[in-house]
Design a protein around this motif. Sequence first.
Motif, PDB file in Angstrom:
ATOM      1  N   ILE A 176      47.271  24.690 -40.656  1.00  0.00           N
ATOM      2  CA  ILE A 176      47.725  23.480 -39.969  1.00  0.00           C
ATOM      3  C   ILE A 176      49.142  23.219 -40.463  1.00  0.00           C
ATOM      4  CG2 ILE A 176      47.396  20.992 -39.700  1.00  0.00           C
ATOM      5  CD1 ILE A 176      44.390  21.488 -40.153  1.00  0.00           C
ATOM      6  N   ARG A 177      50.125  23.282 -39.576  1.00  0.00           N
ATOM      7  CA  ARG A 177      51.533  23.103 -39.921  1.00  0.00           C
ATOM      8  C   ARG A 177      51.909  21.636 -39.739  1.00  0.00           C
ATOM      9  NH1 ARG A 177      52.650  27.641 -42.828  1.00  0.00           N
ATOM     10  NH2 ARG A 177      51.768  29.462 -41.756  1.00  0.00           N
ATOM     11  N   LEU A 178      52.148  20.957 -40.838  1.00  0.00           N
ATOM     12  CA  LEU A 178      52.434  19.525 -40.806  1.00  0.00           C
ATOM     13  C   LEU A 178      53.875  19.274 -40.392  1.00  0.00           C
ATOM     14  CD1 LEU A 178      50.618  18.564 -44.124  1.00  0.00           C
ATOM     15  CD2 LEU A 178      49.674  18.554 -41.795  1.00  0.00           C
ATOM     16  N   ASP A 211      47.138  14.022 -36.804  1.00  0.00           N
ATOM     17  CA  ASP A 211      46.707  14.322 -35.442  1.00  0.00           C
ATOM     18  C   ASP A 211      47.118  15.739 -35.078  1.00  0.00           C
ATOM     19  OD1 ASP A 211      45.550  11.739 -34.639  1.00  0.00           O
ATOM     20  OD2 ASP A 211      47.594  10.994 -34.904  1.00  0.00           O
ATOM     21  N   LEU A 212      46.148  16.549 -34.665  1.00  0.00           N
ATOM     22  CA  LEU A 212      46.386  17.950 -34.335  1.00  0.00           C
ATOM     23  C   LEU A 212      46.723  18.100 -32.853  1.00  0.00           C
ATOM     24  CD1 LEU A 212      43.373  19.579 -36.237  1.00  0.00           C
ATOM     25  CD2 LEU A 212      45.627  18.946 -37.132  1.00  0.00           C
ATOM     26  N   ASP A 213      47.577  19.074 -32.548  1.00  0.00           N
ATOM     27  CA  ASP A 213      47.917  19.347 -31.153  1.00  0.00           C
ATOM     28  C   ASP A 213      46.729  19.901 -30.384  1.00  0.00           C
ATOM     29  OD1 ASP A 213      50.479  18.450 -31.489  1.00  0.00           O
ATOM     30  OD2 ASP A 213      51.416  20.428 -31.542  1.00  0.00           O
ATOM     31  N   GLY A 223      50.240  19.625 -36.939  1.00  0.00           N
ATOM     32  CA  GLY A 223      49.648  18.360 -37.311  1.00  0.00           C
ATOM     33  C   GLY A 223      50.710  17.295 -37.506  1.00  0.00           C
ATOM     34  N   VAL A 224      50.581  16.182 -36.807  1.00  0.00           N
ATOM     35  CA  VAL A 224      51.529  15.078 -36.905  1.00  0.00           C
ATOM     36  C   VAL A 224      50.993  14.050 -37.899  1.00  0.00           C
ATOM     37  CG1 VAL A 224      52.700  13.225 -35.653  1.00  0.00           C
ATOM     38  CG2 VAL A 224      52.335  15.441 -34.553  1.00  0.00           C
ATOM     39  N   VAL A 225      51.766  13.777 -38.936  1.00  0.00           N
ATOM     40  CA  VAL A 225      51.329  12.914 -40.038  1.00  0.00           C
ATOM     41  C   VAL A 225      51.795  11.484 -39.806  1.00  0.00           C
ATOM     42  CG1 VAL A 225      51.433  12.517 -42.522  1.00  0.00           C
ATOM     43  CG2 VAL A 225      51.454  14.858 -41.632  1.00  0.00           C
TER      44      VAL A 225
END
Length: 277
Positions: A176-178, A211-213, A223-225
């Motif tokens: 998961i790339r933040l 929130d994951l795409d 992943g949007v933090v």
Amino acid sequence: MTRGNVLRSATTTLFVLTALILGALPASADVGPWRTLGSDHARPLDESQGLATIIRNGNGSIRYTGIGTIPLDVRTRGWDHIGDPGSRQGVYVEPYQSSTLRAKMFRVETADGRRAEYVHQLESWEAVNNSFAAVSPDARWLVSGEWGQMNRFLVFPNPGVAVTDPGKNLPYAFAIRLDRTVTNIQGCEFTSATQLLCASDGPGKQLLQVDLDAALGGADVRGVVRELGQLPLQSGCSGNFEVEGVDYDFRDGTLRVVVLSPSICVAFDSKTWRFRR
């Protein structure tokens, strides 16, 4: 003293005590959209690292981890730290790390009660830390965290479900790339296939939403933090609190987060906070 003076004195004393009590509490212990329900005492030896709700045959139970829950035979083989566990569909996973072994270990208990240990040999770029295990809602993927400043979470095929041979190396699958760097993540938990809540022991002691795409499916996902706010810090001692693991109970939507108290109060008033959206 007359009866009237006694009543006035008692009323004044009650008012002062009430003011002191209210003054010692924060105006609100809510965290973003999460309303505080209350807290339970968290014991430092066996409830200090994290927790997971295990649901089997319609019945649920909460299992905690701490330094006192590491089995002796596991510790003597070099696995000297346990993190925040995870569970979905009756499968329970504990994450272990070692100060001497170039590997991580996940101790798994399947829905029928069978136990096995799955070892992952570290990649050349991978940190030794194994802070938490978050199981995806479909139970096919296992998300693991490292430590310090990080911009990724590691994903493995969930041992005991997607991989069933504990004699083979548990492979790294994807990440998961933040979208931003996070600090000292102690625990994460899925609230849906595309959302995690994570507890940060970094500055601010924050509850984070990721929130994951897309749902996890075998390839890197973004992943949007988002920072939701500071977790409750309440104790009879002043000093540095330590935020630990998290759990989300899908049955009633209860979120639980462990927060350890400073100094000697770690033994007396550390708490597992309960929230609901």
